[in-house]
Enzyme design. Structure first.
Site, PDB file in Angstrom:
ATOM      1  CB  SER A 280      -0.961   0.003   1.190  1.00 22.94           C
ATOM      2  OG  SER A 280      -0.288  -0.258   2.396  1.00 22.94           O
ATOM      3  CG  HIS A 310      -0.762  -5.258   2.046  1.00 20.10           C
ATOM      4  ND1 HIS A 310      -0.053  -5.104   3.215  1.00 20.10           N
ATOM      5  CD2 HIS A 310      -0.830  -4.001   1.489  1.00 20.10           C
ATOM      6  CE1 HIS A 310       0.290  -3.823   3.359  1.00 20.10           C
ATOM      7  NE2 HIS A 310      -0.174  -3.143   2.328  1.00 20.10           N
ATOM      8  CG  HIS A 357       6.132  -8.962   8.111  1.00 16.96           C
ATOM      9  ND1 HIS A 357       7.088  -8.140   7.569  1.00 16.96           N
ATOM     10  CD2 HIS A 357       5.003  -8.221   8.214  1.00 16.96           C
ATOM     11  CE1 HIS A 357       6.562  -6.950   7.376  1.00 16.96           C
ATOM     12  NE2 HIS A 357       5.303  -6.967   7.746  1.00 16.96           N
ATOM     13  NE  ARG A 366       2.533  -3.727  12.392  1.00 19.29           N
ATOM     14  CZ  ARG A 366       2.283  -3.908  11.105  1.00 19.29           C
ATOM     15  NH1 ARG A 366       1.710  -2.947  10.412  1.00 19.29           N
ATOM     16  NH2 ARG A 366       2.614  -5.032  10.499  1.00 19.29           N
ATOM     17  CG  ASP A 414      -3.134  -8.190   9.190  1.00 19.50           C
ATOM     18  OD1 ASP A 414      -3.753  -7.153   9.455  1.00 19.50           O
ATOM     19  OD2 ASP A 414      -2.286  -8.264   8.294  1.00 19.50           O
TER      20      ASP A 414
HETATM   21  N1  AMX Z   1       1.532 -19.938   6.424  1.00 10.79           N
HETATM   22  C1  AMX Z   1       2.007 -20.876   5.556  1.00 10.79           C
HETATM   23  N2  AMX Z   1       3.013 -20.661   4.697  1.00 10.79           N
HETATM   24  C2  AMX Z   1       3.591 -19.452   4.744  1.00 10.79           C
HETATM   25  C3  AMX Z   1       3.189 -18.460   5.632  1.00 10.79           C
HETATM   26  C4  AMX Z   1       2.105 -18.729   6.486  1.00 10.79           C
HETATM   27  N3  AMX Z   1       1.618 -17.810   7.320  1.00 10.79           N
HETATM   28  N4  AMX Z   1       3.958 -17.360   5.433  1.00 10.79           N
HETATM   29  C5  AMX Z   1       4.814 -17.678   4.444  1.00 10.79           C
HETATM   30  N5  AMX Z   1       4.590 -18.933   4.028  1.00 10.79           N
HETATM   31  C6  AMX Z   1       5.239 -19.632   2.919  1.00 10.79           C
HETATM   32  C7  AMX Z   1       5.092 -18.787   1.661  1.00 10.79           C
HETATM   33  O1  AMX Z   1       3.821 -19.024   1.040  1.00 10.79           O
HETATM   34  C8  AMX Z   1       6.248 -19.272   0.831  1.00 10.79           C
HETATM   35  O2  AMX Z   1       5.886 -20.523   0.274  1.00 10.79           O
HETATM   36  P1  AMX Z   1       6.286 -20.904  -1.252  1.00 10.79           P
HETATM   37  O3  AMX Z   1       7.780 -20.951  -1.236  1.00 10.79           O
HETATM   38  O4  AMX Z   1       5.612 -22.190  -1.489  1.00 10.79           O
HETATM   39  O5  AMX Z   1       5.771 -19.788  -2.100  1.00 10.79           O
HETATM   40  C9  AMX Z   1       7.310 -19.534   1.889  1.00 10.79           C
HETATM   41  O6  AMX Z   1       6.624 -19.673   3.139  1.00 10.79           O
HETATM   42  C10 AMX Z   1       8.327 -18.416   2.031  1.00 10.79           C
HETATM   43  O7  AMX Z   1       7.640 -17.199   2.246  1.00 10.79           O
HETATM   44  P2  AMX Z   1       8.325 -16.035   3.125  1.00 10.79           P
HETATM   45  O8  AMX Z   1       9.550 -15.601   2.399  1.00 10.79           O
HETATM   46  O9  AMX Z   1       8.448 -16.443   4.531  1.00 10.79           O
HETATM   47  O10 AMX Z   1       7.201 -14.918   3.099  1.00 10.79           O
HETATM   48  P3  AMX Z   1       6.939 -13.822   1.970  1.00 10.79           P
HETATM   49  O11 AMX Z   1       7.841 -12.674   2.231  1.00 10.79           O
HETATM   50  O12 AMX Z   1       6.965 -14.397   0.608  1.00 10.79           O
HETATM   51  O13 AMX Z   1       5.435 -13.408   2.266  1.00 10.79           O
HETATM   52  C11 AMX Z   1       3.595 -12.900   3.656  1.00 10.79           C
HETATM   53  C12 AMX Z   1       5.083 -12.669   3.410  1.00 10.79           C
HETATM   54  C13 AMX Z   1       3.131 -11.978   4.760  1.00 10.79           C
HETATM   55  C14 AMX Z   1       2.830 -12.545   2.384  1.00 10.79           C
HETATM   56  C15 AMX Z   1       3.381 -14.377   4.036  1.00 10.79           C
HETATM   57  O14 AMX Z   1       4.056 -14.660   5.246  1.00 10.79           O
HETATM   58  C16 AMX Z   1       1.925 -14.754   4.151  1.00 10.79           C
HETATM   59  O15 AMX Z   1       1.305 -15.112   3.134  1.00 10.79           O
HETATM   60  N6  AMX Z   1       1.329 -14.699   5.392  1.00 10.79           N
HETATM   61  C17 AMX Z   1      -0.070 -14.978   5.585  1.00 10.79           C
HETATM   62  C18 AMX Z   1      -0.911 -13.781   5.140  1.00 10.79           C
HETATM   63  C19 AMX Z   1      -0.728 -12.622   6.085  1.00 10.79           C
HETATM   64  O16 AMX Z   1      -0.787 -12.763   7.289  1.00 10.79           O
HETATM   65  N7  AMX Z   1      -0.532 -11.431   5.515  1.00 10.79           N
HETATM   66  C20 AMX Z   1      -0.450 -10.177   6.304  1.00 10.79           C
HETATM   67  C21 AMX Z   1       0.939  -9.600   6.356  1.00 10.79           C
HETATM   68  C22 AMX Z   1       0.953  -8.291   7.104  1.00 10.79           C
HETATM   69  C23 AMX Z   1       0.258  -7.228   6.333  1.00 10.79           C
HETATM   70  O17 AMX Z   1       0.703  -6.812   5.281  1.00 10.79           O
HETATM   71  N8  AMX Z   1      -0.869  -6.754   6.776  1.00 10.79           N
END
Ligand code: AMX
Length: 475
Positions: A280, A310, A357, A366, A414
């Protein structure tokens, strides 16, 4: 510093210091003399311009790291390629706002008690002031800003008509972005630009538009809530003696709920900024770099916030947590059952929402701040869903570590935010990201002001095709 006393009555917004002075002599709340936010920003701008000039003169060629193919293929993680003044995110210690952690901000930033209202949590107005100027405002400066926002908070008729014309089934975030974009009808920046505004002055109408937009976000959000869910009063009852969130709470039907009002203040203050690289904030900066006005830039940011990886994650978390509650029980659910539920989510190929994250490698401060808030209120301490969410936060990191994929197995903001809204009766999950959207403007728009003050150029990174990448590497 000169000390004045003013009554808790509506004061007009334009020049808070003068109004406060005019009201001196009446009883009840004591304030010192002050500046307006615009005056405070005007002081900071030359300092920042000087800092940038020196940086360019002395360090323009200093390397900031190496760019590899995995950066290009991996969402540019860790690349230091953006200037962002309001906050810095450290992977271990989390967010700081101009060097201040969340607990620091809770200590020094004025709260509602200090400006004649009721509440102990950071006022979003205080956070906005800090993010824009790098300075801690006095309570009277915050009061003046609150009054300015109240005076600008009412929506023009055409915006209300646009929101009212949207189908109730349209996601609230799409409605939010639509209304925000349409406000550019009255953009001072767009008007000034078309009339040949000088580059050195770009930041001034950008600040005017930004303050105007921040002031109107609660009324837009409340109108959407009223239309989609039939809740709140559907009026724009903005009382200039109240702070931004007390007014917002009133509009969505929580005007009498002290716990909810103070929770919303904390939530909105600490979601305000999370450095520049998140979707964002980065979107607002990118779109703004084309000199799109603040309404267009922030509308685009809201559409990024609406993605499930996000901002939409807080909506996802609650749906997921309630399904878990049904399957395993509430706060009294056993660790074993919670583990099983987590594994079933992971084995179905879904992410555990609220965990992980892109930058953080520790629990999100937070999340900690919102969890601490829950401890202070009996209605939250005793809540089954709040207890379950807290219990999951102790169990999930072990499961995610064992799963072995996510780089950060800890809860992000979140994980905690939605269950409190739910406990207070705001059970419409699809609305949750709208509240996040009110907040993110506090950080994204000040940076837009700074971008214009510093004359930052249009953003234009180089992209490559796989073939051109291969050819480049061969050379
Ligand atoms: N549950 C299961 N698997 C997860 C995970 C979770 N909460 N978080 C990351 N992973 C997986 C990813 O999908 C990725 O898998 P892949 O290699 O098969 O694609 C692997 O772990 C490596 O990811 P990462 O480098 O640790 O995370 P990222 O930087 O690519 O993504 C985020 C970060 C937040 C998008 C991810 O952790 C996620 O999808 N979390 C759940 C959704 C969430 O809570 N989002 C809110 C974030 C905060 C915000 O912006 N408001």
């Amino acid at each position: 510093m000169l000390s004045l006393t003013i009554p808790r009555v509506a004061l007009r917004a334009v020049a808070p210091s003068r109004q406060l002075a005019a009201a001196a002599g009446a009883s009840s709340v004591r304030f010192a003399s002050t500046k307006s936010l615009k005056e405070a920003v005007a002081e900071v701008v030359p300092e920042k311009q000087e800092q940038l000039k020196k940086l360019k003169a002395e360090h323009a060629d200093a390397p900031l790291g190496e760019i590899t193919v995995s950066h290009l293929l991996g969402g540019m993680r860790g690349l230091k390629v953006m200037l962002w003044e309001g906050s810095v995110l450290d992977s271990e210690s989390g967010i700081t706002f101009h060097g201040k952690s969340i607990p620091d901000c809770q200590k020094v930033l004025p709260n509602a008690d200090q400006i004649g209202g009721k509440g102990k949590e950071i006022l979003p107005e205080s956070m906005l002031w800090l993010l824009l100027t790098g300075k801690v405002p006095t309570p009277e400066e915050v009061k003046g800003l609150s009054q300015e926002l109240a005076a600008k908070g009412k929506l023009p008729d055409y915006i209300e008509k646009i929101i009212d014309s949207l189908p109730k089934t349209l996601h609230p975030m799409t409605q939010f972005a639509t209304a925000v974009a349409a406000l550019n009808h009255d953009s001072k920046f767009a008007q000034g630009y078309s009339q040949g505004l000088k580059k050195a002055d770009y930041w001034k109408p950008t600040l005017d538009d930004s303050i105007d937009l921040i002031a109107k976000l609660p009324a837009i959000a409340a109108r959407i809530y009223y239309n989609v869910f039939g809740l709140g009063d559907g009026k724009q009852a903005i009382d200039s003696s109240k702070d931004l969130i007390a007014n917002y709470s009133e509009m969505i039907g929580y005007g009498d709920n002290e716990g909810m009002i103070d929770y919303l203040r904390l939530y909105i203050a600490i979601h305000g900024d999370h450095e520049g690289g998140n979707v964002s904030a980065h979107t607002a900066h990118l779109v703004g770099s084309a000199l799109s006005d603040p309404y267009l830039s922030y509308s685009a940011a809201l559409l990024g916030l609406a993605g499930p990886l996000h901002g939409l994650a807080n909506q996802e978390v609650l749906g997921w947590a309630l399904a878990m509650q049904e399957a395993v029980g509430g706060g009294e659910a056993s660790e074993e059952k919670i583990k099983e539920y987590l594994w079933s989510t992971l084995k179905s190929g879904r992410v555990v929402p609220g965990y992980g994250h892109a930058v953080l490698r520790q629990p999100d401060p937070r999340f900690t701040a919102l969890s601490e808030f829950c401890k202070t209120r009996p209605e939250l301490r005793d809540s089954s869903i709040v207890q379950l969410v807290q219990k999951v936060s102790q169990v999930a990191p072990g499961v995610l570590k064992e799963h072995g994929k996510t780089k950060n197995p800890f809860p992000n903001v979140d994980a905690a935010s939605g269950c409190v809204l739910y406990q207070y009766g705001l059970t419409q999950f699809t609305y949750y990201t709208v509240i996040f959207g009110i907040s993110r403007a506090l950080g994204a728009l000040p940076q837009l002001v700074m971008d214009r003050a510093l004359g930052m150029p249009i953003e234009r990174p180089k992209s490559m095709s796989m073939d051109s990448l291969k050819a480049f590497i061969k050379k």
